[in-house]
Design a protein around this motif. Structure first.
Motif, mmCIF file in Angstrom:
data_model
loop_
_atom_site.group_PDB
_atom_site.id
_atom_site.type_symbol
_atom_site.label_atom_id
_atom_site.label_comp_id
_atom_site.label_asym_id
_atom_site.label_seq_id
_atom_site.Cartn_x
_atom_site.Cartn_y
_atom_site.Cartn_z
ATOM 1 N N ARG A 141 39.872 25.145 31.836
ATOM 2 C CA ARG A 141 38.974 24.830 32.747
ATOM 3 C C ARG A 141 39.267 23.549 33.536
ATOM 4 N NH1 ARG A 141 35.209 21.287 31.519
ATOM 5 N NH2 ARG A 141 35.208 21.840 29.423
ATOM 6 N N ARG A 142 40.083 22.726 32.967
ATOM 7 C CA ARG A 142 40.538 21.696 33.823
ATOM 8 C C ARG A 142 41.658 22.223 34.736
ATOM 9 N NH1 ARG A 142 39.685 18.583 28.786
ATOM 10 N NH2 ARG A 142 41.797 18.882 28.066
ATOM 11 N N GLN A 143 42.267 23.058 34.367
ATOM 12 C CA GLN A 143 43.313 23.359 35.450
ATOM 13 C C GLN A 143 42.806 24.542 36.133
ATOM 14 O OE1 GLN A 143 46.737 24.619 32.529
ATOM 15 N NE2 GLN A 143 45.936 26.836 32.689
ATOM 16 N N ARG A 144 41.509 24.886 36.097
ATOM 17 C CA ARG A 144 41.002 25.961 36.783
ATOM 18 C C ARG A 144 41.693 27.236 36.853
ATOM 19 N NH1 ARG A 144 35.961 24.529 37.853
ATOM 20 N NH2 ARG A 144 36.045 26.070 39.753
ATOM 21 N N GLY A 145 41.991 27.712 35.712
ATOM 22 C CA GLY A 145 42.480 29.011 35.841
ATOM 23 C C GLY A 145 43.310 29.327 34.426
ATOM 24 N N GLY A 146 43.419 30.565 34.039
ATOM 25 C CA GLY A 146 44.239 30.733 32.735
ATOM 26 C C GLY A 146 43.796 32.127 32.391
ATOM 27 N N HIS A 147 44.517 32.809 31.208
ATOM 28 C CA HIS A 147 44.412 34.152 30.855
ATOM 29 C C HIS A 147 44.435 34.040 29.097
ATOM 30 C CE1 HIS A 147 45.155 38.579 31.176
ATOM 31 N NE2 HIS A 147 44.298 38.438 30.685
ATOM 32 N N ILE A 189 39.005 31.871 34.537
ATOM 33 C CA ILE A 189 39.690 32.177 33.459
ATOM 34 C C ILE A 189 39.267 33.524 32.998
ATOM 35 C CG2 ILE A 189 40.085 31.506 30.909
ATOM 36 C CD1 ILE A 189 38.842 28.788 31.615
ATOM 37 N N LYS A 190 40.317 34.317 32.678
ATOM 38 C CA LYS A 190 40.141 35.742 32.346
ATOM 39 C C LYS A 190 40.280 36.036 30.826
ATOM 40 C CE LYS A 190 40.957 36.083 36.875
ATOM 41 N NZ LYS A 190 39.600 36.108 37.741
ATOM 42 N N VAL A 191 39.740 36.947 30.435
ATOM 43 C CA VAL A 191 39.699 37.377 28.951
ATOM 44 C C VAL A 191 40.085 38.940 28.859
ATOM 45 C CG1 VAL A 191 38.804 37.321 26.302
ATOM 46 C CG2 VAL A 191 38.092 35.584 28.086
ATOM 47 N N THR A 192 40.962 39.157 28.012
ATOM 48 C CA THR A 192 41.513 40.420 27.811
ATOM 49 C C THR A 192 41.633 40.932 26.544
ATOM 50 O OG1 THR A 192 42.662 40.578 30.011
ATOM 51 C CG2 THR A 192 43.072 42.355 28.639
ATOM 52 N N ILE A 193 41.089 42.060 26.036
ATOM 53 C CA ILE A 193 41.303 42.457 24.646
ATOM 54 C C ILE A 193 42.237 43.770 24.902
ATOM 55 C CG2 ILE A 193 40.172 43.969 22.785
ATOM 56 C CD1 ILE A 193 37.283 42.634 23.852
ATOM 57 N N VAL A 194 43.115 43.568 24.082
ATOM 58 C CA VAL A 194 44.376 44.668 23.795
ATOM 59 C C VAL A 194 44.399 45.384 22.394
ATOM 60 C CG1 VAL A 194 47.067 45.213 24.050
ATOM 61 C CG2 VAL A 194 45.979 43.345 25.269
ATOM 62 N N GLN A 195 44.218 46.582 22.699
ATOM 63 C CA GLN A 195 43.951 47.427 21.496
ATOM 64 C C GLN A 195 45.127 48.357 21.305
ATOM 65 O OE1 GLN A 195 40.225 49.569 22.510
ATOM 66 N NE2 GLN A 195 38.969 48.158 21.454
ATOM 67 N N PRO A 196 46.065 47.863 20.255
ATOM 68 C CA PRO A 196 47.232 48.702 20.146
ATOM 69 C C PRO A 196 47.045 49.784 19.161
ATOM 70 C CG PRO A 196 47.377 46.705 19.137
ATOM 71 C CD PRO A 196 46.206 46.602 19.962
ATOM 72 N N PRO A 197 47.793 50.698 18.593
ATOM 73 C CA PRO A 197 47.555 51.567 17.704
ATOM 74 C C PRO A 197 47.790 51.016 16.318
ATOM 75 C CG PRO A 197 49.374 52.478 19.340
ATOM 76 C CD PRO A 197 49.075 51.111 19.633
ATOM 77 N N LEU A 198 47.258 51.688 15.260
ATOM 78 C CA LEU A 198 47.384 50.928 13.740
ATOM 79 C C LEU A 198 48.674 50.738 13.455
ATOM 80 C CD1 LEU A 198 44.957 53.332 11.813
ATOM 81 C CD2 LEU A 198 44.404 50.891 12.478
ATOM 82 N N LEU A 250 48.665 40.026 36.233
ATOM 83 C CA LEU A 250 47.593 40.607 36.982
ATOM 84 C C LEU A 250 46.822 39.362 37.329
ATOM 85 C CD1 LEU A 250 46.643 44.125 35.439
ATOM 86 C CD2 LEU A 250 48.435 43.551 37.486
ATOM 87 N N GLU A 251 46.397 39.262 38.739
ATOM 88 C CA GLU A 251 45.278 38.519 39.291
ATOM 89 C C GLU A 251 43.906 38.949 38.578
ATOM 90 O OE1 GLU A 251 45.317 35.616 40.887
ATOM 91 O OE2 GLU A 251 47.315 35.529 40.735
ATOM 92 N N ASN A 252 43.726 40.066 38.481
ATOM 93 C CA ASN A 252 42.317 40.605 37.927
ATOM 94 C C ASN A 252 42.642 41.659 36.934
ATOM 95 O OD1 ASN A 252 40.340 39.301 39.711
ATOM 96 N ND2 ASN A 252 41.563 40.325 41.306
ATOM 97 N N PRO A 253 43.180 41.192 35.879
ATOM 98 C CA PRO A 253 43.493 42.063 34.606
ATOM 99 C C PRO A 253 42.117 42.818 33.904
ATOM 100 C CG PRO A 253 43.202 39.577 33.748
ATOM 101 C CD PRO A 253 43.087 39.644 35.389
ATOM 102 N N PRO A 254 42.377 43.798 33.228
ATOM 103 C CA PRO A 254 41.215 44.343 32.680
ATOM 104 C C PRO A 254 40.491 43.641 31.567
ATOM 105 C CG PRO A 254 43.289 45.323 31.887
ATOM 106 C CD PRO A 254 43.624 44.317 32.942
ATOM 107 N N GLY A 255 39.476 43.774 31.213
ATOM 108 C CA GLY A 255 38.714 43.016 30.225
ATOM 109 C C GLY A 255 39.043 43.916 28.834
ATOM 110 N N ARG A 256 39.331 44.987 28.757
ATOM 111 C CA ARG A 256 40.017 45.806 27.738
ATOM 112 C C ARG A 256 41.035 46.821 28.241
ATOM 113 N NH1 ARG A 256 35.420 46.071 25.961
ATOM 114 N NH2 ARG A 256 35.265 44.962 24.003
ATOM 115 N N ILE A 257 42.053 46.928 27.358
ATOM 116 C CA ILE A 257 42.966 48.018 27.522
ATOM 117 C C ILE A 257 43.817 48.877 26.316
ATOM 118 C CG2 ILE A 257 44.829 46.328 27.686
ATOM 119 C CD1 ILE A 257 45.989 48.036 29.981
ATOM 120 N N ILE A 258 43.744 49.901 26.012
ATOM 121 C CA ILE A 258 44.260 50.571 25.089
ATOM 122 C C ILE A 258 45.621 51.062 25.347
ATOM 123 C CG2 ILE A 258 43.805 52.787 23.780
ATOM 124 C CD1 ILE A 258 40.918 52.638 24.899
#
Length: 293
Positions: A141-147, A189-198, A250-258
């Motif tokens: 938040r202090r640096q106004r960005g991140g992922h 600040i972006k948040v992405t969930i990555v769902q790899p295989p088992l 990415l500047e606008n990453p997905p919220g969730r990716i499989i």
């Protein structure tokens, strides 16, 4: 007089990564890929791994040089999470990507699992990432960005026999991540969930097997094959590394990716089932509404 041609944007500086576990197969592979791309990595690991001369950190040290830093980190300890963030920013002046990829998997049916295993699963899979995110957000938040990138798995999207408590922890952290994304979006600040295989999310974690106690209860054949395949197959691991590296840029990453075609089909089938059940019981659901006057 014509307008001057637009000036090209300055190249983006190399990113700084904080990886919660660079000793497990997935975290190590992502750390190596980031270093080979010219980026900086702060790598979390145990105190024993820090002091080892021939452990998993050796290759990363040789690759990264002064772009690589080793941190003692156990995400279940919020004090270590906070010190890891502070040390990363002190060393590299900022942190761009916080990768939560450290976990454990307690395998067994509900009747086999002791209560201590259920608590331990949530400490590792839910409270650990939450501790890391609580520590990271003030810096970002202090640096106004991140992922923030949270690695869960298909276990965060649907139930898997024999992995009930792992699924519960992954579902919980995904729900937390979805809500957090709205809270911190105003700070870029972006948040992405990555769902790899088992094969990736289970085999990249420390596995705890519960012995089968009763006839009729097994660890399930498909899950047994996956567990015996440790470490994760190289080609499947590389797919996940490629996805993480791609979305982090990415500047606008997905919220969730499989990750992977098989996972996509499984999720599609799951969503189809949910949609069909919704339609089948639509009248019962709508019947609960209070009539409007």
């Amino acid at each position: 007089m014509s307008d001057p041609p637009p000036q090209p944007e300055p190249p983006r500086p190399p990113r700084v990564w904080l990886i919660t576990s660079a000793s497990n197969p997935l975290g190590h592979a992502i750390a190596l890929a980031a270093l080979q791309a010219g980026e900086s990595v702060a790598a979390g690991c145990t105190r024993e791994e820090i002091n080892a001369d021939d452990g998993p950190m050796r290759e990363l040290k040789l690759t990264g040089g002064d772009r690589f830093a080793v941190l003692e980190l156990d995400t279940r300890n919020i004090a270590l999470c906070q010190s890891a963030l502070a040390e990363t920013v002190h060393t590299f002046q900022r942190v761009d990507v916080v990768l939560n990829c450290s976990s454990q998997s307690y395998i067994g049916t509900l009747e086999e699992l002791p209560h201590t295993h259920i608590l331990a699963q949530f400490e590792a899979t839910y409270f650990g990432p939450v501790n890391m995110m609580r520590s990271a957000v003030p810096f970002l938040r202090r640096q106004r960005g991140g992922h923030i990138v949270n690695v869960t798995g298909l276990t965060g999207h649907m139930g898997t026999p024999g992995l009930s408590v792992r699924c519960a922890g992954d579902h919980a952290v995904e729900g937390f991540s979805d809500a957090l994304a709205y809270e911190i979006a105003p700070f870029n600040i972006k948040v992405t969930i990555v769902q790899p295989p088992l094969e990736v999310n289970v085999l990249s974690s420390r596995i705890h097997l519960t012995p089968t106690q009763e006839k009729g209860y097994t660890t399930f054949e498909s899950l047994s094959r996956i567990v015996k395949a440790a470490p994760p197959p190289k080609e499947v691991l590389e797919e996940t590394v490629s996805i993480v590296m791609h979305i982090a840029a990415l500047e606008n990453p997905p919220g969730r990716i499989i990750v992977g075609a098989e996972g996509i089909e499984q999720v599609k089938d799951r969503l189809k089932t949910v949609s069909e059940e919704l339609e089948e019981f639509l009248s019962a659901s709508l019947g609960a509404d209070i009539p409007k006057e």
